[in-house]
Write an enzyme that holds these catalytic residues in place. Sequence first.
Site, mmCIF file in Angstrom:
data_model
loop_
_atom_site.group_PDB
_atom_site.id
_atom_site.type_symbol
_atom_site.label_atom_id
_atom_site.label_comp_id
_atom_site.label_asym_id
_atom_site.label_seq_id
_atom_site.Cartn_x
_atom_site.Cartn_y
_atom_site.Cartn_z
ATOM 1 N N SER A 174 0.852 -1.191 0.000
ATOM 2 C CA SER A 174 0.000 0.000 0.000
ATOM 3 C C SER A 174 0.893 1.248 0.000
ATOM 4 O O SER A 174 1.776 1.353 -0.854
ATOM 5 C CB SER A 174 -0.941 -0.055 1.200
ATOM 6 O OG SER A 174 -1.956 0.887 1.067
ATOM 7 N N ARG A 244 -12.048 7.055 8.801
ATOM 8 C CA ARG A 244 -11.643 5.649 8.911
ATOM 9 C C ARG A 244 -12.768 4.713 8.461
ATOM 10 O O ARG A 244 -12.513 3.684 7.843
ATOM 11 C CB ARG A 244 -11.244 5.332 10.349
ATOM 12 C CG ARG A 244 -10.696 3.924 10.551
ATOM 13 C CD ARG A 244 -9.451 3.637 9.712
ATOM 14 N NE ARG A 244 -8.706 2.476 10.199
ATOM 15 C CZ ARG A 244 -7.550 2.067 9.705
ATOM 16 N NH1 ARG A 244 -7.011 2.709 8.694
ATOM 17 N NH2 ARG A 244 -6.930 1.024 10.208
ATOM 18 N N ASP A 337 -8.881 -6.807 -4.089
ATOM 19 C CA ASP A 337 -8.612 -5.401 -3.743
ATOM 20 C C ASP A 337 -9.349 -4.497 -4.731
ATOM 21 O O ASP A 337 -9.024 -4.479 -5.916
ATOM 22 C CB ASP A 337 -7.091 -5.168 -3.805
ATOM 23 C CG ASP A 337 -6.685 -3.786 -3.297
ATOM 24 O OD1 ASP A 337 -7.544 -2.892 -3.228
ATOM 25 O OD2 ASP A 337 -5.490 -3.616 -2.977
ATOM 26 N N HIS A 367 -8.142 -5.155 -0.004
ATOM 27 C CA HIS A 367 -6.832 -4.515 0.092
ATOM 28 C C HIS A 367 -6.052 -4.964 1.334
ATOM 29 O O HIS A 367 -4.849 -5.215 1.270
ATOM 30 C CB HIS A 367 -7.025 -3.008 0.079
ATOM 31 C CG HIS A 367 -5.775 -2.216 0.224
ATOM 32 N ND1 HIS A 367 -4.755 -2.273 -0.707
ATOM 33 C CD2 HIS A 367 -5.351 -1.366 1.199
ATOM 34 C CE1 HIS A 367 -3.772 -1.480 -0.314
ATOM 35 N NE2 HIS A 367 -4.099 -0.924 0.829
ATOM 36 N N ASP A 368 -6.726 -5.065 2.470
ATOM 37 C CA ASP A 368 -6.035 -5.473 3.708
ATOM 38 C C ASP A 368 -5.460 -6.886 3.613
ATOM 39 O O ASP A 368 -4.729 -7.318 4.516
ATOM 40 C CB ASP A 368 -6.979 -5.394 4.921
ATOM 41 C CG ASP A 368 -6.968 -4.019 5.584
ATOM 42 O OD1 ASP A 368 -6.076 -3.213 5.265
ATOM 43 O OD2 ASP A 368 -7.864 -3.760 6.418
HETATM 44 C C1 ACO Z 1 -0.586 0.215 16.917
HETATM 45 C C2 ACO Z 1 -1.799 -0.510 16.488
HETATM 46 O O1 ACO Z 1 -2.780 -0.523 17.143
HETATM 47 S S1 ACO Z 1 -1.809 -1.290 14.967
HETATM 48 C C3 ACO Z 1 -0.595 -0.511 14.072
HETATM 49 C C4 ACO Z 1 -0.248 -1.189 12.912
HETATM 50 N N1 ACO Z 1 -1.405 -1.329 12.072
HETATM 51 C C5 ACO Z 1 -1.214 -1.397 10.770
HETATM 52 O O2 ACO Z 1 -0.162 -1.328 10.291
HETATM 53 C C6 ACO Z 1 -2.337 -1.569 9.886
HETATM 54 C C7 ACO Z 1 -3.555 -1.096 10.444
HETATM 55 N N2 ACO Z 1 -4.337 -2.198 10.876
HETATM 56 C C8 ACO Z 1 -5.312 -2.606 10.143
HETATM 57 O O3 ACO Z 1 -5.585 -2.086 9.098
HETATM 58 C C9 ACO Z 1 -6.141 -3.679 10.749
HETATM 59 O O4 ACO Z 1 -5.870 -3.677 12.119
HETATM 60 C C10 ACO Z 1 -5.911 -5.077 10.196
HETATM 61 C C11 ACO Z 1 -6.151 -5.084 8.727
HETATM 62 C C12 ACO Z 1 -4.510 -5.544 10.429
HETATM 63 C C13 ACO Z 1 -6.920 -5.896 11.017
HETATM 64 O O5 ACO Z 1 -7.614 -6.798 10.300
HETATM 65 P P1 ACO Z 1 -8.385 -8.023 10.982
HETATM 66 O O6 ACO Z 1 -7.462 -8.804 11.854
HETATM 67 O O7 ACO Z 1 -9.077 -8.718 9.878
HETATM 68 O O8 ACO Z 1 -9.397 -7.340 11.938
HETATM 69 P P2 ACO Z 1 -10.938 -7.104 11.660
HETATM 70 O O9 ACO Z 1 -11.179 -6.192 10.548
HETATM 71 O O10 ACO Z 1 -11.609 -8.434 11.597
HETATM 72 O O11 ACO Z 1 -11.389 -6.378 13.001
HETATM 73 C C14 ACO Z 1 -11.410 -7.062 14.193
HETATM 74 C C15 ACO Z 1 -11.960 -6.149 15.270
HETATM 75 O O12 ACO Z 1 -13.315 -5.820 14.963
HETATM 76 C C16 ACO Z 1 -14.101 -6.121 16.108
HETATM 77 N N3 ACO Z 1 -15.453 -6.485 15.687
HETATM 78 C C17 ACO Z 1 -15.823 -7.529 14.935
HETATM 79 N N4 ACO Z 1 -17.189 -7.511 14.781
HETATM 80 C C18 ACO Z 1 -17.642 -6.425 15.452
HETATM 81 C C19 ACO Z 1 -18.950 -5.877 15.664
HETATM 82 N N5 ACO Z 1 -20.061 -6.429 15.167
HETATM 83 N N6 ACO Z 1 -19.034 -4.751 16.407
HETATM 84 C C20 ACO Z 1 -17.930 -4.166 16.938
HETATM 85 N N7 ACO Z 1 -16.666 -4.649 16.768
HETATM 86 C C21 ACO Z 1 -16.544 -5.762 16.017
HETATM 87 C C22 ACO Z 1 -13.392 -7.282 16.776
HETATM 88 O O13 ACO Z 1 -13.795 -7.406 18.124
HETATM 89 C C23 ACO Z 1 -11.954 -6.870 16.618
HETATM 90 O O14 ACO Z 1 -11.650 -5.923 17.608
HETATM 91 P P3 ACO Z 1 -10.120 -5.672 18.061
HETATM 92 O O15 ACO Z 1 -9.323 -5.390 16.795
HETATM 93 O O16 ACO Z 1 -10.192 -4.476 18.948
HETATM 94 O O17 ACO Z 1 -9.671 -6.923 18.751
HETATM 95 N N1 HSE Z 2 -5.367 -1.094 6.898
HETATM 96 C C1 HSE Z 2 -4.254 -0.421 6.302
HETATM 97 C C2 HSE Z 2 -4.702 -0.020 4.952
HETATM 98 C C3 HSE Z 2 -3.918 1.012 4.255
HETATM 99 O O1 HSE Z 2 -3.126 0.357 3.343
HETATM 100 C C4 HSE Z 2 -3.834 0.744 7.161
HETATM 101 O O2 HSE Z 2 -4.646 1.237 7.922
HETATM 102 O O3 HSE Z 2 -2.680 1.155 7.111
#
Ligand code: ACO
Ligand code: HSE
Length: 389
Positions: A174, A244, A337, A367-368
Amino acid sequence: MTSAPGRPAARWSGPLREGPAGGWRDGDPVGGRRWVHLPAPLELESGEALPGVRIAYQTWGRPNARRDNAVLVLHALTGDSHVAGPAGPGHPEPGWWDGLVGPGLALDTDRFLVVAPNILGGCQGSTGPSSTAPDRRPWGSRFPHITLRDTVRAEAAVADALGVERWAAVVGGSMGGMRALEWALTLPDRVDRALVLACPVAATAWQIAWTSPQLHAVRADPDWSGGDYHLTGRAPVDGLGVARRIAHVTYRGPGELDTRFGRRPQDGEEPGRGGRFAVESYLDHQAWKLARRFDAASYVVLTEAMNGHDVGRGRGGVERALKDMPERTIVAGVDTDHLYPLARQEEIARHLPVPGRARVISSPHGHDGFLLAVDRVGELVRELLGDLR
Ligand SMILES: CC(=O)SCCNC(=O)CCNC(=O)[C@H](O)C(C)(C)COP(=O)(O)OP(=O)(O)OC[C@H]1O[C@@H](n2cnc3c(N)ncnc32)[C@H](O)[C@@H]1OP(=O)(O)O
Ligand SMILES: N[C@@H](CCO)C(=O)O
């Protein structure tokens, strides 16, 4: 103000405090975070100069004697330097590519020194709008417009601090993929190989269009205060949350959301009578989770930097520019994606010095998928680096 469940207090806790400075030292904790301070103001592509820049970074593994085993990993829009490892101080979540970095893993720390910076303009340790300017006030709205090429030039200081003249590879997805392209083209003598995931050669109208309502949402929040909210005790968390929600829909696959949530109401709630569908509750959760950990002004600065992404700028167009990529470049995209579709990666692969097809990451997650299909990304890393000793 909305009182939606999970909404964070309307302030952001600010950038990380300073940690140890400098380059590689034996005995440093694996994955420990360090900072490099640029010795002079950073000359930006715009012609402006940005003083007092520091870049936060983490490392795993050790440099070899020739220092030619270093791999640079570049994060996506809201990522940070914490590629791997458990949650801990300054890192509320485990690494975003945990499972890719470690002994015997694709980024094998018995062989490679893995390095991950936090991007210039970000809010997880590197200089950004929430950082303190030389006048001891937050940069806020005075933080300059930056390009992805500026972020590369800032990170050259990390390579210098580590004594790395040339990365064995740069790897990213990305925005990290855009930056991998820019690393290879801006400082071609310093990049041997590249793995470019889930990104375009230049931001398209479709991609810019999706960011437009996001930027409007942040700036329309009364707590935005023209970008100078960092000392007000309030932050535009509602606007960032809306941004977001919009972005997250673009990051996931329609089939995935239908399968996961269907038309199900959120437990105990009645949609249409003040309650939400489960998918709406999920998006609320994603919104507040980001608003708690990310600075809105960084979100704006980095989104605008991505919108400016165009490897052809000043290089005779994209096709001409891509001819200067390393011969050993692998490009891959996610088959579901819809934000940066596979056609965009095919476009890159077609114009490389060794033209070919983009590799496919098969994932229902849209994309994720480049973050979630860690095993497949590991295969691509091994394909890129397998012959290195
Ligand atoms: C420092 C940090 O916190 S992260 C920093 C680094 N992050 C990055 O580089 C990328 C950013 N991160 C992301 O984009 C995302 O976190 C990803 C793509 C990695 C996560 O994807 P996934 O593992 O598939 O998570 P998903 O989209 O299923 O979301 C899960 C969350 O949704 C919550 N959820 C699921 N269904 C529901 C619902 N009906 N209502 C409310 N919350 C819900 C889960 O409880 C879970 O919560 P949590 O993350 O607080 O444990
Ligand atoms: N989930 C990713 C997508 C952007 O590539 C992020 O938040 O950084």
